[in-house]
Design an enzyme around this catalytic site. Structure first.
Site, mmCIF file in Angstrom:
data_model
loop_
_atom_site.group_PDB
_atom_site.id
_atom_site.type_symbol
_atom_site.label_atom_id
_atom_site.label_comp_id
_atom_site.label_asym_id
_atom_site.label_seq_id
_atom_site.Cartn_x
_atom_site.Cartn_y
_atom_site.Cartn_z
ATOM 1 N N GLY A 21 10.276 10.967 13.832
ATOM 2 C CA GLY A 21 10.843 9.622 13.732
ATOM 3 C C GLY A 21 9.784 8.651 14.221
ATOM 4 O O GLY A 21 9.723 8.303 15.387
ATOM 5 N N THR A 22 8.925 8.256 13.286
ATOM 6 C CA THR A 22 7.733 7.514 13.730
ATOM 7 C C THR A 22 8.043 6.090 14.183
ATOM 8 O O THR A 22 7.203 5.472 14.822
ATOM 9 C CB THR A 22 6.652 7.506 12.632
ATOM 10 N N ASN A 23 9.232 5.568 13.851
ATOM 11 C CA ASN A 23 9.562 4.230 14.381
ATOM 12 C C ASN A 23 9.733 4.305 15.894
ATOM 13 O O ASN A 23 9.095 3.573 16.646
ATOM 14 C CB ASN A 23 10.858 3.699 13.765
ATOM 15 N N GLY B 33 -15.795 -15.664 -6.783
ATOM 16 C CA GLY B 33 -15.758 -17.094 -6.500
ATOM 17 C C GLY B 33 -15.750 -17.452 -5.030
ATOM 18 O O GLY B 33 -15.698 -18.622 -4.668
ATOM 19 N N LYS C 182 -23.000 -6.548 -7.298
ATOM 20 C CA LYS C 182 -23.724 -7.225 -8.371
ATOM 21 C C LYS C 182 -25.122 -6.628 -8.524
ATOM 22 O O LYS C 182 -25.544 -6.288 -9.626
ATOM 23 C CB LYS C 182 -23.795 -8.716 -8.063
ATOM 24 N N MET D 181 -18.044 -16.670 -2.685
ATOM 25 C CA MET D 181 -19.339 -17.013 -2.099
ATOM 26 C C MET D 181 -20.117 -17.822 -3.120
ATOM 27 O O MET D 181 -19.642 -18.107 -4.193
ATOM 28 C CB MET D 181 -20.076 -15.757 -1.691
ATOM 29 N N ARG E 215 -28.077 -15.518 -6.289
ATOM 30 C CA ARG E 215 -26.674 -15.128 -6.473
ATOM 31 C C ARG E 215 -26.202 -14.244 -5.330
ATOM 32 O O ARG E 215 -26.879 -13.297 -4.947
ATOM 33 C CB ARG E 215 -26.514 -14.344 -7.772
ATOM 34 N N CYS F 180 10.456 10.683 8.849
ATOM 35 C CA CYS F 180 11.522 9.862 8.275
ATOM 36 C C CYS F 180 11.470 8.419 8.776
ATOM 37 O O CYS F 180 12.413 7.683 8.619
ATOM 38 C CB CYS F 180 12.884 10.476 8.550
ATOM 39 N N ARG G 243 -19.045 -5.283 -13.636
ATOM 40 C CA ARG G 243 -18.398 -4.627 -12.502
ATOM 41 C C ARG G 243 -17.069 -4.070 -13.012
ATOM 42 O O ARG G 243 -16.533 -4.556 -14.015
ATOM 43 C CB ARG G 243 -18.150 -5.611 -11.362
ATOM 44 N N SER H 165 11.601 16.526 12.265
ATOM 45 C CA SER H 165 11.368 15.329 11.471
ATOM 46 C C SER H 165 10.842 14.272 12.416
ATOM 47 O O SER H 165 11.520 13.894 13.371
ATOM 48 C CB SER H 165 12.661 14.872 10.798
ATOM 49 N N GLU I 256 10.691 12.158 18.300
ATOM 50 C CA GLU I 256 10.472 10.706 18.338
ATOM 51 C C GLU I 256 10.254 10.196 19.754
ATOM 52 O O GLU I 256 10.165 8.990 19.979
ATOM 53 C CB GLU I 256 11.635 9.971 17.664
ATOM 54 N N ARG J 103 21.896 8.462 7.691
ATOM 55 C CA ARG J 103 22.341 7.859 8.952
ATOM 56 C C ARG J 103 23.835 7.610 8.888
ATOM 57 O O ARG J 103 24.276 6.692 8.203
ATOM 58 C CB ARG J 103 21.595 6.553 9.192
ATOM 59 N N TYR K 111 6.942 17.190 3.993
ATOM 60 C CA TYR K 111 7.449 16.077 3.182
ATOM 61 C C TYR K 111 7.426 14.774 3.976
ATOM 62 O O TYR K 111 7.347 14.784 5.203
ATOM 63 C CB TYR K 111 8.878 16.354 2.687
ATOM 64 N N ARG L 68 21.553 13.099 10.149
ATOM 65 C CA ARG L 68 21.233 12.851 11.546
ATOM 66 C C ARG L 68 22.518 12.573 12.320
ATOM 67 O O ARG L 68 23.317 11.721 11.916
ATOM 68 C CB ARG L 68 20.291 11.657 11.685
ATOM 69 N N HIS M 53 -11.720 -17.984 -12.019
ATOM 70 C CA HIS M 53 -11.683 -17.236 -10.764
ATOM 71 C C HIS M 53 -10.270 -16.981 -10.259
ATOM 72 O O HIS M 53 -9.929 -15.889 -9.836
ATOM 73 C CB HIS M 53 -12.469 -17.986 -9.686
#
Ligand code: ADP
Ligand code: MG
Ligand code: MG
Length: 905
Positions: free
Chosen positions: A794-796, A105, A26, A107, A96, A859, A363, A792, A773, A587, A879, A646, A481
């Protein structure tokens, strides 16, 4: 000494729009508007840094701050030609709040500060308008008691007993006794009397006097704004929006201008373009003889700004365009100047005092996904922004919102509209009525679609609004708001639907002449503002030509590839339609679940329960055609695009029955005893199956299992080649820990490939790669890359194994960890860049040190998370792969990452 105070006014300012961190949004924008020579009442901004100092200092203003403020006030007084606290010519101010990021809205703000017995007579004399003075006075008392004397003091009154509510009730009772409908009918003496009654009530309830001293009011106001940073609703809003607690708010002390001086005065809120649709029309609401908060709080239904803003609810009301054409023209000019300067749609607040226009806020406006899309492409045409900026203008969340369902127009026609309100947030929603935020949260927790139905749009309800699938309110305008907040979240929302009558005590709501209980289902069309009494069907909104046009720009600037996780021709086709450039994860085990799975599952079980290698080989031979057909069908759809297959990954016991009843049935089917079956199934049991016989380990222990898969895959490929297709097969080995595993399996693959090539007389090209992985694999990635042609991530699993968090059981722990701020977010939703991210970087670097052109992808679920996608781009991946519906979002995140990188240079 730190400079805490920045002045603005008189067409100049010490700050500017780029100083949001110091001055809050603001304050920075008020300064900018001064620099643009727009009419802004003079004021000063106390920095966010001062707020931080205030909290560090045990809620004491830093020494010398008030001196700095007084010096700034001198500047204001000189510009405005009035004097704060002066008996003859008093200047009044507002205090203000204003954080770095707008928190509409959430604050507090106090208006008309400086009115007291010393200044009231002078102001009456000067304005010759006692009604206006006492109206301002009673407003000051109401706001001050609420914000400074109650909230800032940390007093938590019982429900419905807040001082604000009590004073509001007194006002209503007074009006009713006099037979008045609107606040504007109250006369000067009546307002004066009310003010006196208010002060008595305040003393009774809060035990302290309303301060009759301009200086005390000013200091109280400043502190209260700082305190409101830690108000309940501000805290929950920050949590939802991810705004850090230590940012603090700035305070703007600004000369009051008055929209409540009579019929020539007014106040309003507008958007320089329609925030719901994005149409290039000036869009706003205004009220004659009122102060700012009346519009945003939804107390009176506001008038339309102009013809473009007229709708069902307000078309009979007069617009500013009609009533004050000259001032309206001036405002249109302000609109032009602002858009030209900011290159964006703005949300503005203005007040007209006796025919003179003042700008009080601007804004960059919140908007729906549809509006963001429309505006960005329009502004490109208008030359306001370039193509890259267009790509940056939609957040991945807004794009996601565009992919969300709307009511099915065909089905909608079969239902009758039972009520109409204002279309405050687009899209469709079907769900159970929730009459309180509590109930909405309860439904959300139980994953029940719900619609929050409320009397008015109240910022205290943020969490309930968040939890609801749709919002319906009886009162409030398009710029209230809650409408702002809902729109910011892309939530379906209808406000100002006066056919809604709620009886909270009885737990019922009447909509038009229909009556509903909490839990009954209704449907909303938020784009039109229509309410239906039954569930209406929903459809997807992706065929929008603007969407296609936007995605073409996205792809123009995107450098990283986007693939999808899919295991059947339909999903694959769907993903290709969404722009997927191939499959990053196919899979095979998915053919053993769900539709048409009985036959292959039976064969798989034969294989699993086989006693000898011969039995297993025989069972596998029967399974092979199923695998071949599954791969072939999808490879055919992808024709020319890569498919990463896979090898079978899960522990085998997932495919056998675990209840006695089902095991008995299986025994009967196979003609062996239940005991025998049970013994074999029990033998598969592992204490930690996630770390057990799965992934490549299956292929090492039972080489015939991988052999079958290789044969099926090469045959599918060879058959497609002879049929004239162009299959791009990539075979991926899961759960690898070292290169020996890959070598072991590769021997089998090479042998089978030769056999198939000989049989079909073709030469098969495919890539042989692996998942990364397990943390160990990232450490020895260089050795692994000597065999693997691609990685690849396998981030899980990589997250699971790096944290030692079991993916399937960890929810409760993660929740507490986030609450206690031990971790910032669920690492299974958004990649833990600090830890797991290092492993990804390491894997890529080591892998490419061995094989420079090593293709790297990801993946896991993270492939569809925008923040993670940005990270993967920086890590140099070729990718990401994600579920079909996330593909557009991943494309956008990837393009934005590329543009950001370029801009950072
Ligand atoms: P919020 O951030 O909740 O919108 P604001 O600080 O913008 O709070 O103030 C609330 C209302 O009071 C707005 O409508 C605003 O335009 C009005 N207002 C604030 N300061 C002044 C002022 N100095 N003169 C007239 N109206 C004001
Ligand atoms: Mg405001
Ligand atoms: Mg895995």
């Amino acid at each position: 000494m730190t400079k805490y105070v920045y002045t603005f006014g008189g067409k100049t300012a010490e700050g500017n729009a780029s100083m949001k961190n110091e001055l809050g949004g603001k304050g920075a924008n008020l300064a900018e508007m001064c620099l643009l020579k727009l009419p802004v009442p003079a004021g000063l901004t106390i920095t966010t840094e001062c707020c931080t100092a205030y909290y560090q200092n045990n809620c004491q203003l830093p020494a010398g701050l008030m001196d700095e403020v007084h010096a700034g006030m001198k500047n204001m007084e000189a510009i405005m030609g009035m004097k704060y606290g002066d008996p003859e010519n008093p200047l009044l101010v507002s205090c203000r709040s204003g954080a770095r990021k707008s928190m509409p809205g959430m604050m507090d703000t106090v208006l008309n500060i400086g009115l007291c017995s010393k200044t009231i007579p002078g102001l009456i004399k000067k304005t010759n308008n006692p009604r206006f003075v006492y109206d301002s006075y009673r407003r000051l008392i109401m706001m001050y008691a609420d914000v400074v004397m109650e909230k800032a003091e940390g007093i938590e009154p019982a429900d419905g007993k807040s001082i604000r509510k009590q004073l509001d009730d007194m006002l209503d009772a007074y009006k009713e006794a006099k037979g008045y409908k609107s606040d504007t009918e109250l006369k000067a003496e009546e307002l004066q009397q009310l003010a006196e009654d208010f002060k008595v009530r305040i003393k009774e309830v809060l035990g302290t006097e309303f301060p009759d001293d301009a200086e005390a009011q000013l200091e109280g106001g400043i502190k209260a704004v700082f305190k409101s940073w830690n108000g309940k609703k501000a805290i929950s809003y920050r949590r939802i929006e991810g705004i850090p607690d230590d940012w603090g708010t700035a305070v703007n002390v600004q000369t009051m201008v008055f929209g409540n001086m009579g019929e020539g005065s007014a106040t309003g809120v507008a958007f320089t373009r329609n925030p719901a649709t994005g149409d290039n029309q000036f869009y706003g609401e205004w009220l004659i003889n009122a102060q700012g908060e009346d519009v945003v709080a939804g107390i009176r239904t506001p008038n339309p700004l102009n013809d473009d803003t007229k709708n069902e609810q307000n078309k009979h009301m007069q617009s500013m365009q009609e009533l004050m054409p000259e001032t309206y023209k001036e405002l249109c000019e302000v609109r032009r100047i602002l858009e030209e300067n900011y290159h964006d749609m703005l949300d503005i607040e203005f007040t007209i005092q006796d025919g003179k226009l003042y700008m009080l806020q601007c804004r960059v406006g919140k908007r729906t996904g549809v509006a963001a899309l429309t505006m960005a492409l329009d502004m490109l045409k208008e030359g306001l922004i370039d193509e890259k900026e267009v790509v940056m203008r939609l957040t991945p969340e807004q794009l996601d919102e565009l992919l969300h369902p709307i009511l099915d127009a065909a089905d909608e026609k079969k239902h009758t509209v039972i009520a109409k309100g204002l279309p405050a947030g687009p899209g469709g929603a079907v769900g159970k009525i929730a009459l309180t935020s509590e109930k909405a949260k309860e439904y959300r927790a139980a994953k029940v679609a719900n619609i929050l139905v409320r009397e008015e749009t109240n910022p205290e309800d943020v969490e309930g609004m968040r939890a609801a699938d749709g919002i319906l309110t009886a009162r409030g305008g398009m710029t209230s708001h809650a409408a702002l907040v809902a729109r910011g979240w892309g939530k379906c929302c209808i406000v100002g639907c006066d056919a809604v009558k709620i009886d909270l005590e009885k737990g019922i709501v009447k909509i038009g002449d229909k009556q509903f209980k909490e839990g009954d289902i209704i449907s909303l069309n938020g784009s039109k503002g229509w309410v239906y009494e039954e569930p209406v069907g929903m459809i997807n909104a992706t065929e929008n030509p603007l969407f296609q046009q936007f995605m073409a720009l996205v792809d123009k600037y995107r450098k990283m590839g986007v693939r999808t996780n899919a295991d059947n021709p339909e999903d694959a086709q769907n993903a290709v339609n969404f722009g997927a450039e191939g499959i990053g994860l196919f899979r095979i085990e998915h053919m053993f679940y769900g539709k048409n799975s009985e036959e292959p599952l039976a064969k798989l079980r034969n294989m699993i329960l086989a006693n000898t290698t011969e039995e297993r080989v025989a069972a596998l031979a029967e399974l092979e055609p199923y695998i071949k057909n599954a791969a072939k069908g999808t490879l055919k759809v992808l024709n020319g695009k890569p498919l990463t297959f896979r090898l079978m990954d899960p522990p085998l016991h997932e495919f056998v029955p675990h209840t006695e009843e089902k095991q008995k049935a299986l025994a009967k089917e196979r003609g062996i005893t239940f005991e025998e079956i049970k013994k074999r199934i029990d033998a598969l049991n592992e204490v930690n199956p996630m770390m057990g016989l799965r992934g490549v380990r299956l292929g090492i222990v039972y080489p015939e299992i991988t052999e079958t898969q290789f044969r099926a895959l090469f045959q599918a490929t060879a058959e497609l080649m002879t049929e004239g297709f162009d299959p791009h097969l990539e075979i991926m080995v899961p759960l690898t820990i070292n290169v020996k595993e890959l070598e072991h399996q590769k021997v089998i693959a090479d042998r089978v490939k030769k056999e198939v090539e000989a049989k079909f007389g073709v030469e098969i090209n495919y890539l042989y790669g692996t998942m990364i992985e397990i943390p160990r694999a990232t450490l020895v990635a260089d050795k692994i890359a000597s065999v693997a042609q691609f990685f690849s991530f396998g981030t899980n699993d990589l997250t699971q194994m790096t944290f030692g968090f079991s993916r399937d059981d960890v929810n409760a722990i993660v929740k507490d960890y986030i609450e206690e701020k031990i971790i910032p977010a669920d690492p299974f939703n958004t990649l833990d860049q600090e830890g797991v991210g290092q492993l990804v970087n390491l894997g890529v670097q080591r892998g490419r040190s061995q094989r420079a052109n090593l293709k790297c992808g990801v993946c896991g679920e993270h492939g569809g998370d925008p923040a993670s996608v940005r990270f993967f781009y920086k890590a140099g991946l070729n990718y990401v792969s994600c579920s079909p519906f996330r593909v557009p979002v991943a494309r956008l995140a990837a393009a934005q990452a590329a543009i950001e990188e370029e801009r950072a240079k």
